[in-house]
Write a protein that holds these residues in place. Structure first.
Motif, short mmCIF file in Angstrom:
data_model
loop_
_atom_site.label_atom_id
_atom_site.label_comp_id
_atom_site.label_asym_id
_atom_site.label_seq_id
_atom_site.Cartn_x
_atom_site.Cartn_y
_atom_site.Cartn_z
N GLY A 74 -37.33 16.52 3.82
CA GLY A 74 -38.10 15.36 3.58
C GLY A 74 -39.39 15.35 4.26
N LEU A 75 -40.36 14.88 3.73
CA LEU A 75 -41.80 14.77 4.52
C LEU A 75 -42.33 13.51 4.78
CD1 LEU A 75 -43.56 17.34 2.13
CD2 LEU A 75 -42.12 17.97 4.37
N ASP A 76 -42.73 13.21 5.78
CA ASP A 76 -43.49 11.91 6.30
C ASP A 76 -44.96 11.94 5.71
OD1 ASP A 76 -44.99 13.02 8.02
OD2 ASP A 76 -43.50 12.80 9.56
N TRP A 77 -45.59 10.82 5.83
CA TRP A 77 -47.12 10.72 4.95
C TRP A 77 -48.08 11.47 5.53
CZ3 TRP A 77 -44.67 6.89 7.71
CH2 TRP A 77 -45.43 6.34 8.68
N MET A 78 -47.63 12.06 7.00
CA MET A 78 -48.79 12.72 7.58
C MET A 78 -48.87 14.07 7.15
SD MET A 78 -47.41 10.32 9.74
CE MET A 78 -46.23 10.55 10.99
N GLN A 79 -48.01 14.67 6.27
CA GLN A 79 -48.04 16.04 5.69
C GLN A 79 -48.86 16.22 4.49
OE1 GLN A 79 -45.03 18.45 7.09
NE2 GLN A 79 -43.74 16.85 7.94
N ASP A 80 -49.24 17.25 4.50
CA ASP A 80 -50.05 17.77 3.04
C ASP A 80 -48.92 18.43 2.12
OD1 ASP A 80 -53.13 18.58 2.11
OD2 ASP A 80 -51.63 19.34 1.14
N ILE A 81 -48.40 17.65 1.01
CA ILE A 81 -47.38 18.20 0.52
C ILE A 81 -47.66 19.54 -0.38
CG2 ILE A 81 -47.63 16.94 -1.77
CD1 ILE A 81 -44.64 16.53 -1.79
N GLY A 82 -48.96 19.56 -0.65
CA GLY A 82 -49.44 20.91 -1.37
C GLY A 82 -49.31 22.28 -0.54
N GLN A 83 -49.88 21.98 1.16
CA GLN A 83 -49.69 22.90 1.87
C GLN A 83 -48.43 23.17 2.22
OE1 GLN A 83 -52.22 22.11 5.39
NE2 GLN A 83 -53.94 22.02 4.25
N VAL A 84 -47.75 22.17 2.42
CA VAL A 84 -46.18 22.43 2.74
C VAL A 84 -45.44 23.21 1.78
CG1 VAL A 84 -44.02 21.35 3.24
CG2 VAL A 84 -45.87 20.69 4.20
N ARG A 85 -45.99 22.87 0.34
CA ARG A 85 -45.15 23.73 -0.62
C ARG A 85 -45.58 25.30 -0.69
NH1 ARG A 85 -45.95 23.11 -7.45
NH2 ARG A 85 -44.14 24.04 -7.73
N SER A 86 -46.81 25.54 -0.36
CA SER A 86 -47.25 26.71 -0.24
C SER A 86 -46.46 27.74 0.67
CB SER A 86 -48.82 26.95 -0.32
OG SER A 86 -49.14 26.49 0.87
N LYS A 87 -46.20 26.99 1.90
CA LYS A 87 -45.41 27.61 2.75
C LYS A 87 -43.71 27.75 2.51
CE LYS A 87 -48.04 25.68 6.71
NZ LYS A 87 -47.90 24.86 7.62
N VAL A 88 -43.30 26.71 2.09
CA VAL A 88 -41.64 26.61 1.80
C VAL A 88 -41.22 26.40 0.51
CG1 VAL A 88 -41.27 26.46 4.47
CG2 VAL A 88 -41.43 24.47 2.75
N GLU A 96 -40.70 27.96 -2.24
CA GLU A 96 -39.89 28.84 -2.85
C GLU A 96 -38.37 28.83 -2.36
OE1 GLU A 96 -40.63 31.57 -5.35
OE2 GLU A 96 -42.33 30.26 -5.46
N GLN A 97 -38.38 28.21 -1.05
CA GLN A 97 -37.00 28.32 -0.53
C GLN A 97 -36.33 26.83 -0.77
OE1 GLN A 97 -38.17 29.35 3.66
NE2 GLN A 97 -35.98 29.24 4.18
N VAL A 98 -37.10 25.88 -0.57
CA VAL A 98 -36.48 24.58 -0.42
C VAL A 98 -37.43 23.63 -1.43
CG1 VAL A 98 -35.34 24.43 1.65
CG2 VAL A 98 -37.88 23.88 1.33
N ALA A 99 -36.75 22.41 -1.85
CA ALA A 99 -37.29 21.38 -2.52
C ALA A 99 -37.97 20.50 -1.35
CB ALA A 99 -36.26 20.57 -3.44
N LEU A 100 -38.82 19.57 -1.98
CA LEU A 100 -39.73 18.78 -1.05
C LEU A 100 -39.49 17.35 -1.60
CD1 LEU A 100 -42.87 20.98 -0.52
CD2 LEU A 100 -40.76 20.87 1.00
N GLN A 101 -39.31 16.27 -0.41
CA GLN A 101 -38.96 15.08 -0.97
C GLN A 101 -40.13 14.24 -0.18
OE1 GLN A 101 -35.01 12.84 -1.32
NE2 GLN A 101 -35.62 12.06 0.68
N GLY A 102 -40.72 13.64 -0.87
CA GLY A 102 -41.72 12.53 -0.17
C GLY A 102 -42.98 12.21 -0.94
N ASN A 103 -44.05 12.03 -0.44
CA ASN A 103 -44.37 11.63 1.01
C ASN A 103 -45.47 10.39 0.88
OD1 ASN A 103 -46.42 13.20 0.33
ND2 ASN A 103 -46.39 13.96 2.59
#
Ligand code: 1CP
Length: 356
Positions: free
Chosen positions: A269-283, A285-292
């Motif tokens: 789960g991501l809070d709104w301070m994060q850039d979801i596109g950047q986080v996706r490029s890091k992880v 492949e490994q996990v789903a993302l929720q948010g944000n």
């Protein structure tokens, strides 16, 4: 109980499988912004009684689902039921927040803490889960939850909400072994509690680490993440032939996302301070993302809400692996109409990212 799940969007997304549109739910979707919630709480008398009355907990869980085409229900309860069942005496004071009558003051208090039996001491939660599953009748999955050991410990030691976390941080640096004893005890209690929720019918689990972000990086690893990892290792990951996905949400986890993704959870789960596109490029492949989306966007107007939703969808990009949510809970001042605009915008605008 064995009713076949009709809306599988959330669960499929948490496992990275293809869907027709991005699933959406809101943290704190049953809550004070809804007039019907305030009416039910009034009927219950107070918040703790509302949590402890399965019929009413079921009623408020269903309220947002009656208004909006949400892709999940979340059990109506609170993370503080566990410390309450340990004898700390939870009360919710209007405009102050949750407080404990008997906060933890010493090592002896920690050594005397019982381990609540989920079906006995927290049977009202399990009864609520069973009732909600019956009421949902397979329409959408039910999310069960608990607080992280660190987040629960902040309330147990501070005696309620805190601004600076002075008492628990003093313990962390001055008597780390005492704090570890408490966190270990909580990790075992939370694991038992979540496994009981799974047996009662919870189909997805979320761990709320609301206050992990107030720690330094080494302290986060040692005092929060390690215990969430222990819980993830102790959870039933399959029940009644269905896999149970686990979402881990630390608010303020900016620089620790890769470590969180490595705990063995299915989604972060991501809070709104994060850039979801950047986080996706890091992880991604490994996990789903929720948010944000910043919950404050819901204070604005339909046009702004749709634009903000569009920006996040575009930033995440094509394909599955994104559960839309707010970056933290919806606040009491939100107009319910705006929540509806948000949910419809996610469904409508996300179709173009799932062409299968
Ligand atoms: O009626 C009221 O005035 C009570 C407000 C309220 C509500 C609606 C509280 C007191 N808890 C809840 C329900 C609740 N709490 C849910 C319901 C399910 C949902 O619809 O999402 C959940 C998941 C929680 C979890 C919770 N409680 C967290 C973690 C999530 C988060 O928002 O960070 C935390 C930190 C709590 C403690 C708590 N309980 C209540 C309040 C107001 C708080 C936060 C106090 C603080 O800021 O320290």
């Amino acid at each position: 109980m064995s009713s076949k799940l009709k809306n599988t969007r959330l669960i499929r997304t948490l496992f990275g499988e293809a869907v027709d549109m991005t699933p959406v739910w809101m943290m704190r979707q049953a809550g004070r912004y809804l007039p019907e919630y305030r009416a039910t709480r009034e009927k219950a008398g107070d918040f703790v009684t509302l949590c402890q009355t399965p019929d009413l907990a079921c009623e408020v869980t269903m309220q947002p689902l009656k208004r909006y085409p949400l892709d999940a229900a979340i059990l109506f309860s609170d993370i503080l039921t566990i410390p309450d069942a340990m004898g700390l005496g939870l009360e919710l004071i209007e405009s102050v927040g949750p407080i404990f009558d008997n906060p933890i003051k010493s090592l002896a208090d920690i050594k005397n803490l019982p381990t609540p039996d989920p079906e006995d001491d927290l049977g009202y939660v399990m009864d609520a889960v069973r009732l909600i599953r019956k009421e949902l009748d397979g329409s959408v999955p039910l999310i069960g939850f608990a607080g992280s050991p660190w987040t629960l410990a902040t309330y147990m030691i501070e005696g309620g909400s805190s601004k600076d976390f002075g008492k628990i941080k003093k313990m962390l640096y001055q008597e780390p072994n005492t704090l570890h004893l408490l966190l270990k005890h909580l990790a075992d209690a939370v694991s038992l509690y979540l496994n009981a929720q799974i047996s009662a019918g919870a189909q997805v689990i979320q761990i709320f680490d609301t206050w992990g972000g107030v720690l330094s990086t080494p302290a986060y690893h040692e005092f929060s993440l390690a215990y969430m990892k222990q819980i993830i290792n102790q959870l039933k990951r399959e029940y009644a032939g269905e896999k149970i996905p686990v979402i881990l949400f630390t608010k303020g986890a900016g620089c620790w996302i890769e470590d969180i993704a490595n705990t063995g959870c299915d989604a972060v789960g991501l809070d709104w301070m994060q850039d979801i596109g950047q986080v996706r490029s890091k992880v991604g492949e490994q996990v789903a993302l929720q948010g944000n989306m910043d919950p404050a966007v819901l204070k604005s107007n339909p046009e702004t809400i749709r634009n903000e939703v569009a920006l996040i969808l575009e930033n995440f990009g094509q394909g599955s692996g994104h559960v839309f949510n707010l970056g933290h809970g919806i606040t009491p001042d939100i107009d319910p109409e705006n929540a509806g605009v948000f949910i419809n915008a996610v469904h409508e605008l996300s179709k173009q990212y799932h062409n299968n």
